[in-house]
Design a protein around this motif. Structure first.
Motif, mmCIF file in Angstrom:
data_model
loop_
_atom_site.group_PDB
_atom_site.id
_atom_site.type_symbol
_atom_site.label_atom_id
_atom_site.label_comp_id
_atom_site.label_asym_id
_atom_site.label_seq_id
_atom_site.Cartn_x
_atom_site.Cartn_y
_atom_site.Cartn_z
ATOM 1 N N LYS A 11 0.825 -1.202 0.000
ATOM 2 C CA LYS A 11 0.000 0.000 0.000
ATOM 3 C C LYS A 11 0.866 1.262 0.000
ATOM 4 O O LYS A 11 0.581 2.228 -0.726
ATOM 5 C CB LYS A 11 -0.918 -0.017 1.220
ATOM 6 C CG LYS A 11 -1.880 1.159 1.307
ATOM 7 C CD LYS A 11 -2.790 1.014 2.523
ATOM 8 C CE LYS A 11 -3.708 2.221 2.663
ATOM 9 N NZ LYS A 11 -4.611 2.082 3.838
ATOM 10 N N ALA A 12 1.923 1.271 0.791
ATOM 11 C CA ALA A 12 2.817 2.430 0.845
ATOM 12 C C ALA A 12 3.505 2.660 -0.493
ATOM 13 O O ALA A 12 3.658 3.800 -0.937
ATOM 14 C CB ALA A 12 3.849 2.230 1.951
ATOM 15 N N ALA A 13 3.919 1.578 -1.148
ATOM 16 C CA ALA A 13 4.582 1.712 -2.444
ATOM 17 C C ALA A 13 3.626 2.268 -3.491
ATOM 18 O O ALA A 13 4.009 3.117 -4.322
ATOM 19 C CB ALA A 13 5.124 0.355 -2.884
ATOM 20 N N LEU A 14 2.381 1.821 -3.464
ATOM 21 C CA LEU A 14 1.395 2.313 -4.426
ATOM 22 C C LEU A 14 1.006 3.761 -4.144
ATOM 23 O O LEU A 14 0.697 4.519 -5.066
ATOM 24 C CB LEU A 14 0.154 1.426 -4.398
ATOM 25 C CG LEU A 14 0.329 0.012 -4.941
ATOM 26 C CD1 LEU A 14 -0.933 -0.817 -4.690
ATOM 27 C CD2 LEU A 14 0.650 0.033 -6.434
ATOM 28 N N ARG A 15 1.022 4.155 -2.873
ATOM 29 C CA ARG A 15 0.642 5.515 -2.514
ATOM 30 C C ARG A 15 1.633 6.536 -3.074
ATOM 31 O O ARG A 15 1.247 7.629 -3.493
ATOM 32 C CB ARG A 15 0.565 5.654 -0.992
ATOM 33 C CG ARG A 15 0.099 7.047 -0.543
ATOM 34 C CD ARG A 15 0.170 7.215 0.963
ATOM 35 N NE ARG A 15 -0.757 6.316 1.650
ATOM 36 C CZ ARG A 15 -0.402 5.347 2.469
ATOM 37 N NH1 ARG A 15 0.899 5.123 2.708
ATOM 38 N NH2 ARG A 15 -1.298 4.600 3.056
ATOM 39 N N THR A 16 2.893 6.187 -3.087
ATOM 40 C CA THR A 16 3.924 7.129 -3.538
ATOM 41 C C THR A 16 4.367 6.892 -4.982
ATOM 42 O O THR A 16 5.047 7.726 -5.565
ATOM 43 C CB THR A 16 5.162 7.035 -2.630
ATOM 44 O OG1 THR A 16 5.657 5.685 -2.643
ATOM 45 C CG2 THR A 16 4.791 7.402 -1.203
ATOM 46 N N GLY B 273 -3.624 8.081 -8.746
ATOM 47 C CA GLY B 273 -3.342 8.993 -7.650
ATOM 48 C C GLY B 273 -4.279 8.888 -6.475
ATOM 49 O O GLY B 273 -4.237 9.726 -5.571
ATOM 50 N N ASN B 274 -5.138 7.863 -6.439
ATOM 51 C CA ASN B 274 -6.054 7.717 -5.313
ATOM 52 C C ASN B 274 -5.381 6.965 -4.167
ATOM 53 O O ASN B 274 -4.314 6.375 -4.326
ATOM 54 C CB ASN B 274 -7.312 6.968 -5.749
ATOM 55 C CG ASN B 274 -7.016 5.521 -6.119
ATOM 56 O OD1 ASN B 274 -6.243 5.268 -7.041
ATOM 57 N ND2 ASN B 274 -7.625 4.591 -5.421
ATOM 58 N N GLU B 275 -6.019 6.969 -3.015
ATOM 59 C CA GLU B 275 -5.497 6.268 -1.844
ATOM 60 C C GLU B 275 -5.725 4.767 -2.007
ATOM 61 O O GLU B 275 -6.863 4.314 -2.156
ATOM 62 C CB GLU B 275 -6.187 6.767 -0.587
ATOM 63 C CG GLU B 275 -5.803 6.036 0.695
ATOM 64 C CD GLU B 275 -4.356 6.279 1.115
ATOM 65 O OE1 GLU B 275 -3.851 5.501 1.943
ATOM 66 O OE2 GLU B 275 -3.756 7.250 0.620
ATOM 67 N N PRO C 205 -18.988 0.319 0.375
ATOM 68 C CA PRO C 205 -18.898 -1.047 -0.154
ATOM 69 C C PRO C 205 -17.534 -1.706 0.007
ATOM 70 O O PRO C 205 -17.463 -2.899 0.312
ATOM 71 C CB PRO C 205 -19.250 -0.860 -1.631
ATOM 72 C CG PRO C 205 -20.082 0.379 -1.671
ATOM 73 C CD PRO C 205 -19.517 1.267 -0.608
ATOM 74 N N GLN C 206 -16.449 -0.958 -0.179
ATOM 75 C CA GLN C 206 -15.140 -1.593 -0.132
ATOM 76 C C GLN C 206 -14.787 -2.108 1.259
ATOM 77 O O GLN C 206 -14.033 -3.077 1.394
ATOM 78 C CB GLN C 206 -14.044 -0.621 -0.602
ATOM 79 C CG GLN C 206 -13.764 0.529 0.351
ATOM 80 C CD GLN C 206 -12.604 1.392 -0.130
ATOM 81 O OE1 GLN C 206 -12.117 1.250 -1.242
ATOM 82 N NE2 GLN C 206 -12.167 2.307 0.723
ATOM 83 N N GLY C 207 -15.365 -1.506 2.298
ATOM 84 C CA GLY C 207 -15.064 -1.954 3.645
ATOM 85 C C GLY C 207 -16.089 -2.897 4.233
ATOM 86 O O GLY C 207 -15.809 -3.605 5.199
ATOM 87 N N GLN C 208 -17.290 -2.944 3.624
ATOM 88 C CA GLN C 208 -18.373 -3.759 4.157
ATOM 89 C C GLN C 208 -18.255 -5.226 3.770
ATOM 90 O O GLN C 208 -18.880 -6.082 4.392
ATOM 91 C CB GLN C 208 -19.722 -3.229 3.655
ATOM 92 C CG GLN C 208 -20.095 -1.879 4.224
ATOM 93 C CD GLN C 208 -21.348 -1.338 3.561
ATOM 94 O OE1 GLN C 208 -21.570 -1.536 2.373
ATOM 95 N NE2 GLN C 208 -22.184 -0.669 4.346
ATOM 96 N N THR C 209 -17.492 -5.521 2.733
ATOM 97 C CA THR C 209 -17.407 -6.870 2.197
ATOM 98 C C THR C 209 -15.954 -7.295 2.077
ATOM 99 O O THR C 209 -15.110 -6.510 1.637
ATOM 100 C CB THR C 209 -18.064 -6.937 0.802
ATOM 101 O OG1 THR C 209 -19.407 -6.453 0.886
ATOM 102 C CG2 THR C 209 -18.081 -8.359 0.269
ATOM 103 N N TYR D 111 -6.047 -2.690 -3.359
ATOM 104 C CA TYR D 111 -6.770 -2.119 -4.491
ATOM 105 C C TYR D 111 -6.282 -0.699 -4.759
ATOM 106 O O TYR D 111 -6.052 0.083 -3.836
ATOM 107 C CB TYR D 111 -8.268 -2.067 -4.199
ATOM 108 C CG TYR D 111 -8.892 -3.389 -3.848
ATOM 109 C CD1 TYR D 111 -9.474 -4.192 -4.822
ATOM 110 C CD2 TYR D 111 -8.915 -3.831 -2.523
ATOM 111 C CE1 TYR D 111 -10.049 -5.405 -4.498
ATOM 112 C CE2 TYR D 111 -9.492 -5.051 -2.193
ATOM 113 C CZ TYR D 111 -10.062 -5.827 -3.180
ATOM 114 O OH TYR D 111 -10.631 -7.026 -2.841
ATOM 115 N N VAL D 112 -6.166 -0.359 -6.046
ATOM 116 C CA VAL D 112 -5.802 0.995 -6.441
ATOM 117 C C VAL D 112 -6.338 1.238 -7.849
ATOM 118 O O VAL D 112 -6.396 0.311 -8.668
ATOM 119 C CB VAL D 112 -4.267 1.206 -6.399
ATOM 120 C CG1 VAL D 112 -3.574 0.368 -7.458
ATOM 121 C CG2 VAL D 112 -3.916 2.675 -6.539
#
Length: 282
Positions: free
Chosen positions: A216-221, A241-243, A260-264, A273-274
């Motif tokens: 996640k950190a690598a994708l964020r930057t 460029g999204n989180e 939705p992404q957190g409910q399931t 996911y990115v």
């Protein structure tokens, strides 16, 4: 990966639309049904994980547990662990035959009907566990795409209600449930797929979190992603460029309220996911 449709709660069990110190999870029962107990089946550890760590069953809440008849032992063990956590389980059981008949024997005019039963279930059950894996990809291959589209359109209010009411759903399978068909697709024996699958489901959560947060950190930057493989795959995608979002397989109260992404969650988990920039594939 194949994902079941969230707009049919009644059909969750039809179409599929632990601590590491425990013994490996298998479908093998060590005693008779009459003498069955937690020590006579190895499904209990993963059932306990599903009810507590993954779904987070709360005392007093109703929990829908869905699957097919050949998964009954696991369904029963999940129900036991839901009850031990204080929840009240209700098991729904379907079959591949019924999945097919609901298309072949039900007229096309019914596809647009408002799914009243699904809406009622979404209103009644704040938490659900659905088992994938028993349906062959060929079961509904003959059905016209327009019929799926019509039922999906009719089911949109169900998906909206799930989100609005912060319902929590755990899917067990993630396109990899250990069946003969899935094993052939992966080029391995069913025994090997079964071992890898249950190892993935019961992976140490701290180890998975560390690996997931690193990605996640690598994708964020990062600005782009390059995907390669020994078979010759070489694909580059620009990031939007999204989180990034990391799925650790557990649904917290905060996750349930985040959309939705957190409910399931789909197990085995560990996905990050990115979004990628449209048209950036090279």
């Amino acid at each position: 990966m194949r994902r079941p449709c969230l707009t049919s709660l009644v059909l969750l069990g039809l179409a599929a639309c632990v601590a590491r110190e425990e013994e490996p999870v298998t479908a093998e029962r060590q005693g008779s049904v009459a003498g069955a107990s937690e020590s006579s089946t190895n499904y209990m550890p993963v059932a306990a994980q599903l009810a507590t760590r993954n779904l987070g069953v709360k005392p007093g809440e109703l929990v829908l547990v869905a699957g097919t008849a050949d998964q009954m032992r696991l369904l029963e063990d999940i129900a036991v662990q839901v009850r031990k956590a204080g929840g009240w389980p209700v098991i729904t059981v379907g079959s591949e035959r019924l999945t097919r008949l609901l298309f072949d024997s039900v007229p096309v005019e019914r596809d647009a009907d408002r799914p009243e039963a699904d809406l009622a279930l979404a209103k009644t059950f704040p938490a659900m566990i659905a088992l994938e894996g028993s349906q062959s990809d060929t079961t509904l291959r003959h059905v016209a795409p327009a019929r799926f589209e019509a039922r999906a359109k009719a089911g949109r209010p169900v998906a909206a209600q799930i989100v609005r009411l912060n319902r929590r759903i755990v899917f067990l399978g993630n396109g990899m449930f250990p069946t003969e068909e899935n094993a052939r697709e992966q080029g391995m024996s069913r025994e090997e797929l079964e071992r890898q699958f249950w190892d993935g489901v019961s992976v140490d959560p701290q180890a998975m979190a560390a690996a997931g947060q690193a990605v996640k950190a690598a994708l964020r930057t990062g600005k782009s992603v390059r995907i390669t493989s020994p078979a010759g795959t070489d694909l580059t995608l620009a990031l939007a460029g999204n989180e990034p979002y990391f799925s650790d397989g557990a649904i917290t109260d905060q996750d349930a309220k985040s959309g939705p992404q957190g409910q399931t969650v789909w197990l085995p988990a560990g996905e990050v996911y990115v979004r990628v920039a449209p048209g950036s594939a090279n």
